[in-house]
Scaffold this motif. Structure first.
Motif, PDB file in Angstrom:
ATOM      1  N   GLY A  75     -14.100 -68.753 -67.944  1.00 49.21           N
ATOM      2  CA  GLY A  75     -13.765 -70.118 -67.576  1.00 49.21           C
ATOM      3  C   GLY A  75     -14.066 -70.486 -66.134  1.00 49.21           C
ATOM      4  N   GLU A  76     -14.929 -69.735 -65.454  1.00 50.64           N
ATOM      5  CA  GLU A  76     -15.262 -70.049 -64.066  1.00 50.64           C
ATOM      6  C   GLU A  76     -15.991 -71.387 -63.980  1.00 50.64           C
ATOM      7  N   THR A  77     -15.661 -72.188 -62.976  1.00 55.18           N
ATOM      8  CA  THR A  77     -16.293 -73.486 -62.795  1.00 55.18           C
ATOM      9  C   THR A  77     -16.829 -73.614 -61.367  1.00 55.18           C
ATOM     10  N   ARG A  78     -17.920 -74.397 -61.241  1.00 54.44           N
ATOM     11  CA  ARG A  78     -18.480 -74.733 -59.935  1.00 54.44           C
ATOM     12  C   ARG A  78     -18.962 -76.170 -59.989  1.00 54.44           C
ATOM     13  N   SER A  79     -18.972 -76.850 -58.857  1.00 51.97           N
ATOM     14  CA  SER A  79     -19.445 -78.224 -58.797  1.00 51.97           C
ATOM     15  C   SER A  79     -20.286 -78.430 -57.547  1.00 51.97           C
ATOM     16  N   PHE A  80     -21.253 -79.345 -57.639  1.00 49.19           N
ATOM     17  CA  PHE A  80     -22.175 -79.635 -56.553  1.00 49.19           C
ATOM     18  C   PHE A  80     -22.282 -81.153 -56.391  1.00 49.19           C
ATOM     19  N   GLN A  81     -22.485 -81.600 -55.169  1.00 48.96           N
ATOM     20  CA  GLN A  81     -22.627 -83.027 -54.903  1.00 48.96           C
ATOM     21  C   GLN A  81     -24.102 -83.405 -54.905  1.00 48.96           C
ATOM     22  N   ALA A  82     -24.449 -84.450 -55.655  1.00 49.88           N
ATOM     23  CA  ALA A  82     -25.804 -84.970 -55.679  1.00 49.88           C
ATOM     24  C   ALA A  82     -25.905 -86.183 -54.754  1.00 49.88           C
ATOM     25  N   PRO A  83     -27.110 -86.506 -54.276  1.00 50.45           N
ATOM     26  CA  PRO A  83     -27.258 -87.618 -53.332  1.00 50.45           C
ATOM     27  C   PRO A  83     -27.308 -89.000 -53.972  1.00 50.45           C
ATOM     28  N   ALA A  84     -27.288 -89.076 -55.295  1.00 51.65           N
ATOM     29  CA  ALA A  84     -27.353 -90.369 -55.986  1.00 51.65           C
ATOM     30  C   ALA A  84     -26.860 -90.157 -57.409  1.00 51.65           C
ATOM     31  N   GLN A  85     -26.816 -91.239 -58.190  1.00 50.39           N
ATOM     32  CA  GLN A  85     -26.454 -91.109 -59.596  1.00 50.39           C
ATOM     33  C   GLN A  85     -27.423 -90.128 -60.259  1.00 50.39           C
ATOM     34  N   ILE A  86     -26.868 -89.182 -61.014  1.00 52.21           N
ATOM     35  CA  ILE A  86     -27.678 -88.107 -61.586  1.00 52.21           C
ATOM     36  C   ILE A  86     -27.463 -88.049 -63.089  1.00 52.21           C
ATOM     37  N   GLY A  87     -28.554 -88.160 -63.838  1.00 56.42           N
ATOM     38  CA  GLY A  87     -28.465 -88.203 -65.290  1.00 56.42           C
ATOM     39  C   GLY A  87     -28.486 -86.846 -65.953  1.00 56.42           C
ATOM     40  N   GLY A 146     -32.793 -85.264 -62.732  1.00 59.54           N
ATOM     41  CA  GLY A 146     -33.157 -86.667 -62.840  1.00 59.54           C
ATOM     42  C   GLY A 146     -32.128 -87.542 -62.142  1.00 59.54           C
ATOM     43  N   LEU A 147     -32.477 -88.069 -60.980  1.00 63.36           N
ATOM     44  CA  LEU A 147     -31.601 -88.934 -60.207  1.00 63.36           C
ATOM     45  C   LEU A 147     -32.110 -90.368 -60.235  1.00 63.36           C
ATOM     46  N   GLN A 148     -31.271 -91.299 -59.828  1.00 68.74           N
ATOM     47  CA  GLN A 148     -31.712 -92.695 -59.757  1.00 68.74           C
ATOM     48  C   GLN A 148     -32.875 -92.836 -58.784  1.00 68.74           C
ATOM     49  N   THR A 149     -32.939 -91.954 -57.808  1.00 64.83           N
ATOM     50  CA  THR A 149     -33.997 -92.001 -56.803  1.00 64.83           C
ATOM     51  C   THR A 149     -35.271 -91.266 -57.218  1.00 64.83           C
ATOM     52  N   GLY A 150     -35.263 -90.608 -58.376  1.00 67.28           N
ATOM     53  CA  GLY A 150     -36.455 -89.933 -58.863  1.00 67.28           C
ATOM     54  C   GLY A 150     -36.183 -88.526 -59.353  1.00 67.28           C
ATOM     55  N   LEU A 151     -37.253 -87.791 -59.606  1.00 67.66           N
ATOM     56  CA  LEU A 151     -37.150 -86.409 -60.052  1.00 67.66           C
ATOM     57  C   LEU A 151     -37.053 -85.494 -58.835  1.00 67.66           C
ATOM     58  N   HIS A 152     -36.086 -84.580 -58.862  1.00 68.62           N
ATOM     59  CA  HIS A 152     -35.833 -83.684 -57.744  1.00 68.62           C
ATOM     60  C   HIS A 152     -35.797 -82.242 -58.225  1.00 68.62           C
ATOM     61  N   ARG A 153     -36.077 -81.330 -57.307  1.00 67.19           N
ATOM     62  CA  ARG A 153     -35.790 -79.910 -57.518  1.00 67.19           C
ATOM     63  C   ARG A 153     -34.385 -79.663 -56.991  1.00 67.19           C
TER      64      ARG A 153
END
Length: 289
Positions: free
Chosen positions: A44-56, A69-76
């Motif tokens: 049950g380990e969990t991790r979270s990361f912050q994205a720079p925009a809305q992320i689909g 896939g972000l609102q600002t485009g495709l990112h690595r």
């Protein structure tokens, strides 16, 4: 089926679950909170990361990282550093659009859709990204695209018109998408079709927004199974675990009134349930040539 709440994270718009066989974990996003989440069912380990925009969505990629896939485009997206690196913009002429859902075909091509963030304009398109090349399919635009998902034989792309309450089957010939045909229609009383995924037998699973459930349709479009949840907005189902027989469903609290939130304290949670037919591990996304 017995549904289990495995992570009460209170997502505003949980979406895009995908099993990453590389580390035995489920990855998904919260679009509105700009978050990427990782759930390890073994402990049950969990991790979270912050994205720079809305992320689909995030999808495991060949280079060991993820394509996002972000609102600002495709990112690595590199989970080791948490960094997002822009690869290419998508629909720069449509600033009101955002990216919504995606899948990977056998050749590593990523099929994904966009939508009007205001949920009114007919500006949502289906695109293909493969080895650094971005193309737009001939699938007619809709307000909110969902899916797509690809059949096990690679011959069919399942595409959802959420506000139209329809799932379409689109013939695939390599990089070309043909003329859509109607696969299934969701009745008004049953909610709106959201994300779709395909299991090992070609069964099409769809989450129902406002429908308190997820459905499995057989490849001939016959309704085969309904899984009920304690929350109204089920967004998508993915399959994981060592035998790929655990279904994971994301959900959302978006749009609920105060009274509805009080009646649905588990809204926005990640749920799990067992299935007889296993899912499939998506191929790794081919980001570069």
């Amino acid at each position: 089926m017995t549904v289990r709440n495995v992570w009460s994270l209170g997502a505003t718009l949980g979406e895009g679950p995908v099993w990453d066989a590389r580390d035995g974990a489920l990855w998904f996003v919260d679009i509105k909170q700009h978050r990427v989440h990782r759930f390890d069912p073994d402990g049950g380990e969990t991790r979270s990361f912050q994205a720079p925009a809305q992320i689909g969505w995030v999808l495991p990629a060949e280079d060991g990282a993820f394509l996002a896939g972000l609102q600002t485009g495709l990112h690595r997206f590199d989970p080791d550093s948490g960094a997002f690196t822009l690869l290419t913009t998508v629909e720069p002429d449509r600033p009101g659009n955002r990216l919504n859902d995606a899948t990977v075909a056998a050749d590593g091509a990523v099929w994904f859709g966009s939508m009007d963030d205001g949920e009114t304009a007919v500006t949502g398109q289906v695109h293909r990204f493969h080895a650094g090349t971005l193309t737009t399919s001939a699938i007619p635009p809709v307000v909110i695209t969902n899916g797509p998902a690809v059949s096990p034989d690679g011959a069919t792309l399942y595409h959802v018109d959420t506000l139209g309450r329809t799932i379409h089957a689109v013939p695939l010939d390599g990089a070309e998408a043909g003329v859509p045909r109607l696969f299934a229609t969701i009745a008004d009383a049953d909610g709106y079709p959201d994300g779709v995924s395909v299991d090992a037998e070609g069964g099409v699973w769809v989450g129902l927004w406002g429908g308190w459930s997820a459905r499995r349709y057989a490849p001939d479009s016959t309704l085969d199974r309904v899984v009920r949840f304690p929350v109204a907005n089920i967004t998508k189902v993915a399959f994981g675990g060592p035998d790929l027989r655990t279904g994971f469903a994301t959900s959302a609290g978006k749009g609920l009134s105060e009274a509805e939130r009080a009646a649905q304290p588990e809204a926005g949670s990640l749920f799990a349930f067992d299935v007889d037919v296993p899912g499939r591990v998506l191929p790794l996304a081919k980001v570069s040539a």
